[in-house]
Motif scaffolding. Structure first.
Motif, PDB file in Angstrom:
ATOM      1  N   UNK A 185       0.809  -1.213   0.000  1.00  0.00           N
ATOM      2  CA  UNK A 185       0.000   0.000   0.000  1.00  0.00           C
ATOM      3  C   UNK A 185       0.846   1.269   0.000  1.00  0.00           C
ATOM      4  N   UNK A 186       2.141   1.143   0.307  1.00  0.00           N
ATOM      5  CA  UNK A 186       3.051   2.294   0.320  1.00  0.00           C
ATOM      6  C   UNK A 186       3.511   2.688  -1.080  1.00  0.00           C
ATOM      7  N   UNK A 187       3.259   1.860  -2.088  1.00  0.00           N
ATOM      8  CA  UNK A 187       3.951   1.971  -3.369  1.00  0.00           C
ATOM      9  C   UNK A 187       3.148   2.717  -4.426  1.00  0.00           C
ATOM     10  N   UNK A 188       3.859   3.539  -5.184  1.00  0.00           N
ATOM     11  CA  UNK A 188       3.347   4.137  -6.421  1.00  0.00           C
ATOM     12  C   UNK A 188       4.289   3.704  -7.543  1.00  0.00           C
ATOM     13  N   UNK A 189       3.715   3.220  -8.644  1.00  0.00           N
ATOM     14  CA  UNK A 189       4.535   2.731  -9.756  1.00  0.00           C
ATOM     15  C   UNK A 189       4.470   3.695 -10.938  1.00  0.00           C
ATOM     16  N   UNK A 190       5.614   4.191 -11.417  1.00  0.00           N
ATOM     17  CA  UNK A 190       5.625   5.106 -12.572  1.00  0.00           C
ATOM     18  C   UNK A 190       5.477   4.351 -13.888  1.00  0.00           C
ATOM     19  N   UNK A 191       4.700   4.923 -14.809  1.00  0.00           N
ATOM     20  CA  UNK A 191       4.494   4.326 -16.130  1.00  0.00           C
ATOM     21  C   UNK A 191       4.664   5.397 -17.203  1.00  0.00           C
ATOM     22  N   UNK A 192       5.366   5.048 -18.282  1.00  0.00           N
ATOM     23  CA  UNK A 192       5.598   5.947 -19.406  1.00  0.00           C
ATOM     24  C   UNK A 192       4.698   5.527 -20.567  1.00  0.00           C
ATOM     25  N   UNK A 193       3.853   6.460 -21.029  1.00  0.00           N
ATOM     26  CA  UNK A 193       2.939   6.171 -22.141  1.00  0.00           C
ATOM     27  C   UNK A 193       3.286   7.088 -23.308  1.00  0.00           C
ATOM     28  N   UNK A 239      18.568   8.887 -16.199  1.00  0.00           N
ATOM     29  CA  UNK A 239      17.804   7.860 -16.914  1.00  0.00           C
ATOM     30  C   UNK A 239      16.356   8.255 -17.192  1.00  0.00           C
ATOM     31  N   UNK A 240      15.739   9.014 -16.289  1.00  0.00           N
ATOM     32  CA  UNK A 240      14.365   9.463 -16.508  1.00  0.00           C
ATOM     33  C   UNK A 240      14.278  10.305 -17.780  1.00  0.00           C
ATOM     34  N   UNK A 279      11.998  -0.841 -24.516  1.00  0.00           N
ATOM     35  CA  UNK A 279      12.819  -0.940 -23.312  1.00  0.00           C
ATOM     36  C   UNK A 279      13.621   0.346 -23.132  1.00  0.00           C
ATOM     37  N   UNK A 280      13.694   0.823 -21.913  1.00  0.00           N
ATOM     38  CA  UNK A 280      14.527   1.979 -21.580  1.00  0.00           C
ATOM     39  C   UNK A 280      15.908   1.444 -21.218  1.00  0.00           C
ATOM     40  N   UNK A 281      16.903   1.723 -22.056  1.00  0.00           N
ATOM     41  CA  UNK A 281      18.214   1.086 -21.922  1.00  0.00           C
ATOM     42  C   UNK A 281      18.856   1.331 -20.566  1.00  0.00           C
ATOM     43  N   UNK A 282      18.708   2.523 -20.036  1.00  0.00           N
ATOM     44  CA  UNK A 282      19.361   2.867 -18.775  1.00  0.00           C
ATOM     45  C   UNK A 282      18.574   2.444 -17.541  1.00  0.00           C
ATOM     46  N   UNK A 283      17.372   1.846 -17.770  1.00  0.00           N
ATOM     47  CA  UNK A 283      16.521   1.416 -16.662  1.00  0.00           C
ATOM     48  C   UNK A 283      15.992   0.010 -16.938  1.00  0.00           C
ATOM     49  N   UNK A 284      16.811  -1.011 -16.758  1.00  0.00           N
ATOM     50  CA  UNK A 284      16.381  -2.373 -17.062  1.00  0.00           C
ATOM     51  C   UNK A 284      15.057  -2.722 -16.373  1.00  0.00           C
ATOM     52  N   UNK A 285      14.124  -3.272 -17.169  1.00  0.00           N
ATOM     53  CA  UNK A 285      12.827  -3.640 -16.627  1.00  0.00           C
ATOM     54  C   UNK A 285      11.771  -2.572 -16.772  1.00  0.00           C
ATOM     55  N   UNK A 286      12.152  -1.371 -17.254  1.00  0.00           N
ATOM     56  CA  UNK A 286      11.211  -0.269 -17.456  1.00  0.00           C
ATOM     57  C   UNK A 286      10.998  -0.079 -18.947  1.00  0.00           C
ATOM     58  N   UNK A 287       9.738   0.199 -19.333  1.00  0.00           N
ATOM     59  CA  UNK A 287       9.381   0.292 -20.746  1.00  0.00           C
ATOM     60  C   UNK A 287       8.516   1.523 -21.005  1.00  0.00           C
ATOM     61  N   UNK A 288       8.514   1.940 -22.254  1.00  0.00           N
ATOM     62  CA  UNK A 288       7.553   2.921 -22.762  1.00  0.00           C
ATOM     63  C   UNK A 288       6.451   2.144 -23.483  1.00  0.00           C
ATOM     64  N   UNK A 289       5.190   2.486 -23.200  1.00  0.00           N
ATOM     65  CA  UNK A 289       4.065   1.749 -23.770  1.00  0.00           C
ATOM     66  C   UNK A 289       3.189   2.651 -24.619  1.00  0.00           C
ATOM     67  N   UNK A 290       2.785   2.155 -25.778  1.00  0.00           N
ATOM     68  CA  UNK A 290       1.697   2.800 -26.496  1.00  0.00           C
ATOM     69  C   UNK A 290       0.394   2.375 -25.846  1.00  0.00           C
ATOM     70  N   UNK A 291      -0.675   3.104 -26.156  1.00  0.00           N
ATOM     71  CA  UNK A 291      -1.950   2.877 -25.480  1.00  0.00           C
ATOM     72  C   UNK A 291      -2.464   1.454 -25.689  1.00  0.00           C
ATOM     73  N   UNK A 292      -2.238   0.898 -26.876  1.00  0.00           N
ATOM     74  CA  UNK A 292      -2.754  -0.445 -27.155  1.00  0.00           C
ATOM     75  C   UNK A 292      -1.963  -1.543 -26.448  1.00  0.00           C
ATOM     76  N   UNK A 293      -0.814  -1.213 -25.880  1.00  0.00           N
ATOM     77  CA  UNK A 293      -0.030  -2.180 -25.105  1.00  0.00           C
ATOM     78  C   UNK A 293      -0.073  -1.885 -23.610  1.00  0.00           C
ATOM     79  N   UNK A 294      -0.724  -0.811 -23.235  1.00  0.00           N
ATOM     80  CA  UNK A 294      -0.733  -0.379 -21.828  1.00  0.00           C
ATOM     81  C   UNK A 294      -1.485  -1.353 -20.934  1.00  0.00           C
ATOM     82  N   UNK A 295      -2.508  -2.014 -21.491  1.00  0.00           N
ATOM     83  CA  UNK A 295      -3.326  -2.913 -20.690  1.00  0.00           C
ATOM     84  C   UNK A 295      -2.533  -4.005 -20.007  1.00  0.00           C
TER      85      UNK A 295
END
Length: 327
Positions: free
Chosen positions: A30-38, A205-206, A47-63
């Protein structure tokens, strides 16, 4: 032999059960907020090269990303947008059909109970990459920027954002947004202010992930000098007077003293932003086998809670949720 007099502190560390009984600080999902790039486009999961495991999503892949967040029990996300077009005044930041506005509507339709926070800034939407209006002499203008920030916040609230999180560090941004939201009928929408935001090297990296690096100069005329401590109290105090409901301290790891200062001085919920550079350092070290990623992350985030954070905004959120479930 002289009798030694000392305290036996280790008695309370003897077993896992005893250690659990006397544990002072807890980390919860419950303490957590997760950032998402759309971003605008179709079938994009970059894939964000400098942030392994983080991605940029288009709307059709956001789900797929949102469904995973919900399945892990993470209660909230914060959205950052990458528009197809940029201009001098960041029009896509406050357009009714901007990428963030579309993403908010998508998420609220798919998972109405997920708390959606909208980052409210112009830097990702301006062609110069700064967080406000720029004049011919490349000066970032404070007051003209406030109107655009208020427009952005209103459009995000109209799209269904549960919380507005302005990150621009213009003087007066909280009061401008609060007045704008109230006048537009959104008096019940809270403001999670980036009240204490330092000009930090940890944001590197952001800026890749959000495509928001400034095209000239830097942000030191509006973000805070990392040498300063009392300035944080002044900034937080101003935001509270102007109507902030929650206060963010950013970054977190090198600013635990600031988190504690803000917590000690104000009674609003405190959010620690575990920023991209902090995430990237841990990931890089873990990939190289230099640290135990799980134990390092849990120790780091628990330290933020111990320092006074009530909420943690972190790119580690999905992993942390899994680890907490294991425990």
């Amino acid at each position: 032999m002289t009798e030694l007099v000392f305290q036996r502190h280790r008695r309370l560390r003897k077993t896992a059960g005893i250690r659990a009984m006397v544990k002072e600080t807890y980390l919860h999902k419950e303490d957590l907020i997760y950032p998402i790039f759309v971003m605008d486009g179709e079938n994009i999961k970059n894939a964000v090269a400098s942030m392994p495991g983080v991605f940029q999503f288009s709307l059709d892949r956001l789900g797929e990303e949102i469904d995973e967040v919900v399945s892990l029990g993470i209660p909230s996300v914060i959205l950052f947008g990458l528009p197809a077009e940029k201009d001098a005044v960041g029009t896509q930041a406050y357009h009714d059909h901007g990428i963030v506005q579309k993403a908010i509507r998508f998420i609220k339709e798919r998972h109405p109970h997920l708390v959606v926070i909208a980052d409210t800034c112009l830097c990702e939407f301006t062609d110069h990459g700064h967080c406000g209006v720029v004049d011919a002499d490349e000066r970032i203008l404070n007051d003209p920027s406030l109107d655009l920030l208020a427009k952005t916040a209103i459009s995000q609230a109209e799209a269904g954002a549960d919380i507005i999180a302005p990150s621009n560090m213009m003087d007066g941004f909280v009061t401008a947004i609060r007045h704008g939201l109230d006048a537009a009928g959104f008096a019940d929408v809270p403001i999670m202010s980036y009240a204490v935001k330092y000009a930090s090297a940890y944001y590197g990296p952001f800026r890749e992930a959000a495509d928001g690096a400034p095209k000239f100069g830097d942000r030191k005329t509006y973000q805070m000098d990392y040498s300063n401590r009392m300035e944080a109290i002044r900034e937080a105090s101003s935001d509270i007077e102007e109507g902030a409901d929650m206060l963010i301290v950013k970054p977190a790891l090198s600013y635990l003293d600031i988190i504690r200062d803000v917590k000690n001085n104000f009674d609003l919920p405190i959010v620690a932003y575990n920023v991209s550079g902090e995430y990237a350092m841990v990931k890089a070290a873990a990939i190289n086998g230099w640290i135990n990623e799980k134990e390092t992350v849990l120790e780091t985030l628990t330290g933020m809670k111990r320092a006074g954070a009530d909420i943690i905004l972190t790119y580690h959120a999905k992993d942390v949720a899994r680890w907490l479930e294991e425990k």
